[in-house]
Motif scaffolding. Sequence first.
Motif, PDB file in Angstrom:
ATOM      1  N   ASP A 108      12.925  54.153  14.053  1.00 20.04           N
ATOM      2  CA  ASP A 108      12.273  52.848  13.879  1.00 20.04           C
ATOM      3  C   ASP A 108      10.762  53.048  13.942  1.00 20.04           C
ATOM      4  OD1 ASP A 108      11.207  50.314  14.107  1.00 20.04           O
ATOM      5  OD2 ASP A 108      12.536  49.658  15.715  1.00 20.04           O
ATOM      6  N   VAL A 109      10.084  52.869  12.803  1.00 18.55           N
ATOM      7  CA  VAL A 109       8.633  53.084  12.786  1.00 18.55           C
ATOM      8  C   VAL A 109       7.902  52.111  13.714  1.00 18.55           C
ATOM      9  CG1 VAL A 109       8.578  54.117  10.468  1.00 18.55           C
ATOM     10  CG2 VAL A 109       8.160  51.652  10.738  1.00 18.55           C
ATOM     11  N   SER A 110       8.559  51.015  14.082  1.00 20.41           N
ATOM     12  CA  SER A 110       7.907  50.074  14.995  1.00 20.41           C
ATOM     13  C   SER A 110       8.264  50.372  16.455  1.00 20.41           C
ATOM     14  CB  SER A 110       8.294  48.632  14.659  1.00 20.41           C
ATOM     15  OG  SER A 110       9.542  48.280  15.217  1.00 20.41           O
ATOM     16  N   PHE A 129      16.909  57.785  19.590  1.00 20.77           N
ATOM     17  CA  PHE A 129      16.096  56.715  19.006  1.00 20.77           C
ATOM     18  C   PHE A 129      14.670  57.232  18.839  1.00 20.77           C
ATOM     19  CE2 PHE A 129      13.805  52.468  19.836  1.00 20.77           C
ATOM     20  CZ  PHE A 129      14.001  52.010  18.550  1.00 20.77           C
ATOM     21  N   VAL A 130      14.202  57.256  17.583  1.00 17.11           N
ATOM     22  CA  VAL A 130      12.833  57.698  17.323  1.00 17.11           C
ATOM     23  C   VAL A 130      11.903  56.506  17.487  1.00 17.11           C
ATOM     24  CG1 VAL A 130      11.214  58.724  15.693  1.00 17.11           C
ATOM     25  CG2 VAL A 130      13.609  59.485  15.719  1.00 17.11           C
ATOM     26  N   VAL A 131      10.983  56.641  18.432  1.00 20.42           N
ATOM     27  CA  VAL A 131      10.021  55.592  18.774  1.00 20.42           C
ATOM     28  C   VAL A 131       8.668  56.011  18.222  1.00 20.42           C
ATOM     29  CG1 VAL A 131       8.890  54.405  20.686  1.00 20.42           C
ATOM     30  CG2 VAL A 131      11.283  55.132  20.896  1.00 20.42           C
ATOM     31  N   MET A 132       8.276  55.382  17.121  1.00 22.88           N
ATOM     32  CA  MET A 132       6.999  55.760  16.520  1.00 22.88           C
ATOM     33  C   MET A 132       5.873  54.869  17.027  1.00 22.88           C
ATOM     34  SD  MET A 132       5.981  56.194  12.511  1.00 22.88           S
ATOM     35  CE  MET A 132       5.093  54.638  12.548  1.00 22.88           C
ATOM     36  N   HIS A 133       4.660  55.441  17.092  1.00 30.02           N
ATOM     37  CA  HIS A 133       3.483  54.632  17.439  1.00 30.02           C
ATOM     38  C   HIS A 133       3.138  53.726  16.271  1.00 30.02           C
ATOM     39  CE1 HIS A 133      -0.866  53.757  17.634  1.00 30.02           C
ATOM     40  NE2 HIS A 133      -0.524  53.449  18.869  1.00 30.02           N
ATOM     41  N   VAL A 207       9.321  65.448  20.438  1.00 31.68           N
ATOM     42  CA  VAL A 207       8.329  64.867  19.526  1.00 31.68           C
ATOM     43  C   VAL A 207       8.740  65.135  18.076  1.00 31.68           C
ATOM     44  CG1 VAL A 207       5.921  64.991  18.732  1.00 31.68           C
ATOM     45  CG2 VAL A 207       6.445  65.080  21.191  1.00 31.68           C
ATOM     46  N   LEU A 208       8.667  64.083  17.275  1.00 31.51           N
ATOM     47  CA  LEU A 208       8.872  64.190  15.822  1.00 31.51           C
ATOM     48  C   LEU A 208       7.539  63.895  15.161  1.00 31.51           C
ATOM     49  CD1 LEU A 208      10.869  64.285  13.308  1.00 31.51           C
ATOM     50  CD2 LEU A 208      10.977  61.794  13.521  1.00 31.51           C
ATOM     51  N   ILE A 209       7.192  64.644  14.110  1.00 30.50           N
ATOM     52  CA  ILE A 209       5.983  64.284  13.368  1.00 30.50           C
ATOM     53  C   ILE A 209       6.298  64.079  11.889  1.00 30.50           C
ATOM     54  CG2 ILE A 209       4.458  65.455  15.024  1.00 30.50           C
ATOM     55  CD1 ILE A 209       3.853  67.434  12.646  1.00 30.50           C
ATOM     56  N   VAL A 253      10.235  67.883  12.312  1.00 31.18           N
ATOM     57  CA  VAL A 253       9.281  67.421  11.299  1.00 31.18           C
ATOM     58  C   VAL A 253      10.045  66.625  10.252  1.00 31.18           C
ATOM     59  CG1 VAL A 253       7.574  69.261  11.592  1.00 31.18           C
ATOM     60  CG2 VAL A 253       9.474  69.625  10.005  1.00 31.18           C
ATOM     61  N   ARG A 254       9.471  65.504   9.859  1.00 28.49           N
ATOM     62  CA  ARG A 254      10.086  64.651   8.821  1.00 28.49           C
ATOM     63  C   ARG A 254       9.354  64.924   7.526  1.00 28.49           C
ATOM     64  NH1 ARG A 254       8.922  59.931   6.310  1.00 28.49           N
ATOM     65  NH2 ARG A 254      10.615  58.478   5.879  1.00 28.49           N
ATOM     66  N   VAL A 255      10.051  65.541   6.553  1.00 26.45           N
ATOM     67  CA  VAL A 255       9.382  65.992   5.326  1.00 26.45           C
ATOM     68  C   VAL A 255      10.172  65.637   4.071  1.00 26.45           C
ATOM     69  CG1 VAL A 255       8.181  67.918   6.459  1.00 26.45           C
ATOM     70  CG2 VAL A 255      10.443  68.308   5.424  1.00 26.45           C
TER      71      VAL A 255
HETATM   72  N1  PMM Z   1       6.625  57.761   7.905  1.00 23.17           N
HETATM   73  C1  PMM Z   1       7.148  56.999   6.936  1.00 23.17           C
HETATM   74  C2  PMM Z   1       8.424  56.428   7.094  1.00 23.17           C
HETATM   75  N2  PMM Z   1       9.132  56.646   8.206  1.00 23.17           N
HETATM   76  N3  PMM Z   1       9.346  57.628  10.331  1.00 23.17           N
HETATM   77  C3  PMM Z   1       8.833  58.366  11.319  1.00 23.17           C
HETATM   78  N4  PMM Z   1       9.538  58.571  12.445  1.00 23.17           N
HETATM   79  N5  PMM Z   1       7.603  58.945  11.223  1.00 23.17           N
HETATM   80  C4  PMM Z   1       6.815  58.783  10.128  1.00 23.17           C
HETATM   81  O1  PMM Z   1       5.698  59.307  10.104  1.00 23.17           O
HETATM   82  C5  PMM Z   1       7.326  57.994   9.045  1.00 23.17           C
HETATM   83  C6  PMM Z   1       8.619  57.409   9.202  1.00 23.17           C
HETATM   84  C7  PMM Z   1       6.375  56.746   5.681  1.00 23.17           C
HETATM   85  O2  PMM Z   1       6.508  57.751   4.771  1.00 23.17           O
HETATM   86  P1  PMM Z   1       7.459  57.722   3.445  1.00 23.17           P
HETATM   87  O3  PMM Z   1       7.130  56.458   2.703  1.00 23.17           O
HETATM   88  O4  PMM Z   1       7.106  58.933   2.715  1.00 23.17           O
HETATM   89  O5  PMM Z   1       8.888  57.730   3.897  1.00 23.17           O
END
Ligand code: PMM
Length: 274
Positions: A108-110, A129-133, A207-209, A253-255
């Motif tokens: 959840d990016v939020s 659960f991925v907690v993004m800033h 940590v995930l980046i 890493v999310r790629v």
């Molecule tokens: N960035 C995007 C979408 N989801 N999730 C996490 N955990 N971290 C991120 O940096 C992140 C994310 C936006 O990128 P995209 O449009 O290429 O998916």
Amino acid sequence: QRGVSMSTLVMGVVNVTPDSFSDGGLWFAPDAAIAHGVDLLEQGADILDVGGESTRPGAERVSEEEELRRVIPVIRELSLSGARVSVDTMRASVAAQALDVGASIVNDVSGGVADPDMARVVADAGVPFVVMHWRGHSHTMQDRALYGDVVAEVCRELTARITDLCARGVGRHQLIVDPGFGFAKLPEHNWSLLAHLEAIQSLGQPVLIGTSRKAFLGRLGVPEGAQARPAAERDTATAATTVVAGLARVWGVRVHDVSSSIDALRVVTALEGA
Ligand code: PMM
């Protein structure tokens, strides 16, 4: 083979959106998205992150119905094929249905802010659960890229999220933190965060980046005022950030381009074994 000592996980991005900044529209039909996910698995992805809502700066939100229509069939198929799938969503209802059809991680990016019900869904499921800033939805987020000390403030705001989620019944062991590259961040903020991953790690969570193909990488070597390089030409720089992440021993890493990050991590493994 990747090699056994390689510890950083590679999460491959499967965007089922017509408008994601990095690969928008390419995999929009369910079949194309599923095939892309299978391809990323063959390249060595450990996890597939499936999302149906673009979060690029300025993006408007999609409806819940549309988000479900996009992601659920893709998550079901990829999970059935044995993949470890995370769902990239800010909606508790989407997370719950994704978990029902096989997802095993919620991203959840939020960080559970956008939907007040997200904490309950994640607590009940007991999944990572991925907690993004995050400082607000995409249409206004770049107005919030104001920091005195970005590293300290991101750490403080992530700590507040951890405290809040734990108070709502989510287990601390479930939480993976992410500094949110590009989300309410200017290029210099992203570079500071990448230079200080150890500060994010000091929060005590994996940590995930997610630097992949982001705008700050598109500015490298481009004169001030000139067009950034296109998203598809940011994979080499992305792989370089994967080396940084691997050396820092981040969890994942999310790629978008999995094979170049796998190679980058092979470099890290070889170095560490030398
Ligand atoms: N960035 C995007 C979408 N989801 N999730 C996490 N955990 N971290 C991120 O940096 C992140 C994310 C936006 O990128 P995209 O449009 O290429 O998916």
